[in-house]
Scaffold this motif. Structure first.
Motif, PDB file in Angstrom:
ATOM      1  N   PRO A  28      -4.105 -10.095   5.659  1.00 14.20           N
ATOM      2  CA  PRO A  28      -5.109 -10.118   6.686  1.00 14.20           C
ATOM      3  C   PRO A  28      -4.552  -9.159   8.040  1.00 14.20           C
ATOM      4  CG  PRO A  28      -4.331 -12.469   6.725  1.00 14.20           C
ATOM      5  CD  PRO A  28      -3.727 -11.584   5.655  1.00 14.20           C
ATOM      6  N   ASP A  29      -3.104  -9.200   7.673  1.00 15.60           N
ATOM      7  CA  ASP A  29      -2.474  -8.561   8.964  1.00 15.60           C
ATOM      8  C   ASP A  29      -2.731  -6.964   8.977  1.00 15.60           C
ATOM      9  OD1 ASP A  29      -0.824  -8.828   6.693  1.00 15.60           O
ATOM     10  OD2 ASP A  29       1.019  -7.953   7.911  1.00 15.60           O
ATOM     11  N   LEU A  30      -3.408  -6.335   7.808  1.00 17.16           N
ATOM     12  CA  LEU A  30      -3.311  -4.938   7.686  1.00 17.16           C
ATOM     13  C   LEU A  30      -4.942  -4.623   8.064  1.00 17.16           C
ATOM     14  CD1 LEU A  30      -2.322  -4.451   3.851  1.00 17.16           C
ATOM     15  CD2 LEU A  30      -1.059  -4.002   6.081  1.00 17.16           C
ATOM     16  N   ALA A  37      -5.254   4.383   4.313  1.00 18.11           N
ATOM     17  CA  ALA A  37      -4.204   5.242   4.251  1.00 18.11           C
ATOM     18  C   ALA A  37      -3.878   5.671   3.105  1.00 18.11           C
ATOM     19  CB  ALA A  37      -3.069   4.870   5.052  1.00 18.11           C
ATOM     20  N   GLY A  38      -3.881   7.264   2.529  1.00 15.06           N
ATOM     21  CA  GLY A  38      -3.374   7.503   1.582  1.00 15.06           C
ATOM     22  C   GLY A  38      -4.747   8.015   0.643  1.00 15.06           C
ATOM     23  N   LEU A  39      -5.875   7.512   0.938  1.00 16.55           N
ATOM     24  CA  LEU A  39      -7.123   8.202   0.371  1.00 16.55           C
ATOM     25  C   LEU A  39      -7.318   9.555   0.642  1.00 16.55           C
ATOM     26  CD1 LEU A  39      -9.655   5.084   0.338  1.00 16.55           C
ATOM     27  CD2 LEU A  39      -8.251   6.009  -1.571  1.00 16.55           C
ATOM     28  N   PRO A  40      -7.747  10.464  -0.266  1.00 19.24           N
ATOM     29  CA  PRO A  40      -8.002  11.761   0.255  1.00 19.24           C
ATOM     30  C   PRO A  40      -9.147  11.742   1.061  1.00 19.24           C
ATOM     31  CG  PRO A  40      -8.688  11.687  -2.348  1.00 19.24           C
ATOM     32  CD  PRO A  40      -7.861  10.032  -1.613  1.00 19.24           C
ATOM     33  N   GLU A  41      -9.366  13.015   1.884  1.00 19.26           N
ATOM     34  CA  GLU A  41     -10.472  12.812   2.755  1.00 19.26           C
ATOM     35  C   GLU A  41     -11.565  13.506   1.593  1.00 19.26           C
ATOM     36  OE1 GLU A  41     -11.007  12.762   5.986  1.00 19.26           O
ATOM     37  OE2 GLU A  41      -8.952  11.930   5.978  1.00 19.26           O
TER      38      GLU A  41
END
Length: 87
Positions: free
Chosen positions: A54-56, A63-67
Motif C-alpha cells: 500500500p506504500d506505492l 511508471a513504465g507504462l507507455p503513453e
C-alpha cells in the motif's frame, strides 16, 4: 482423526474439522498446494500470497507504462488467436 470422503460433483472431498482449522490456521479462500507422499499420505501447504504494497503511489504503479493506448504489437509474446485483427 478419521474423516470420510464424500462425493462433491465429479470429485471427492472431506470436511476439515474445526480443531484442525484452528491449530493449523487454515483459511477459507486461501490456496493450498496438495502433494501426494510416497507412502500415500497427503501434504497440504499454503501457497504464498503476493505481498500487498500500500506504500506505492498510483504514479509508481503506473511508471513504465507507455503513453497512450496499448496495442497488440507492443506485447512481444502476444499471438492473435481469433478476431482481434478485425478491430
Amino acid at each position: 482423526m478419521r474423516v470420510k470422503l464424500g462425493k462433491h460433483g465429479n470429485s471427492l472431498g472431506f470436511v476439515v474439522p474445526a480443531s484442525v482449522v484452528r491449530e493449523e490456521a487454515l483459511e477459507a479462500g486461501q490456496e493450498y498446494e496438495l502433494t501426494v507422499a510416497a507412502n500415500g499420505g497427503f501434504h497440504l501447504l499454503p501457497v504464498e500470497r503476493p505481498v500487498w504494497r500500500p506504500d506505492l503511489s498510483i504514479d509508481e504503479l503506473l511508471a513504465g507504462l507507455p503513453e497512450g493506448p496499448l496495442k497488440y504489437e507492443d506485447i512481444p509474446e502476444y499471438r492473435p488467436v481469433g478476431r482481434e485483427l478485425d478491430w
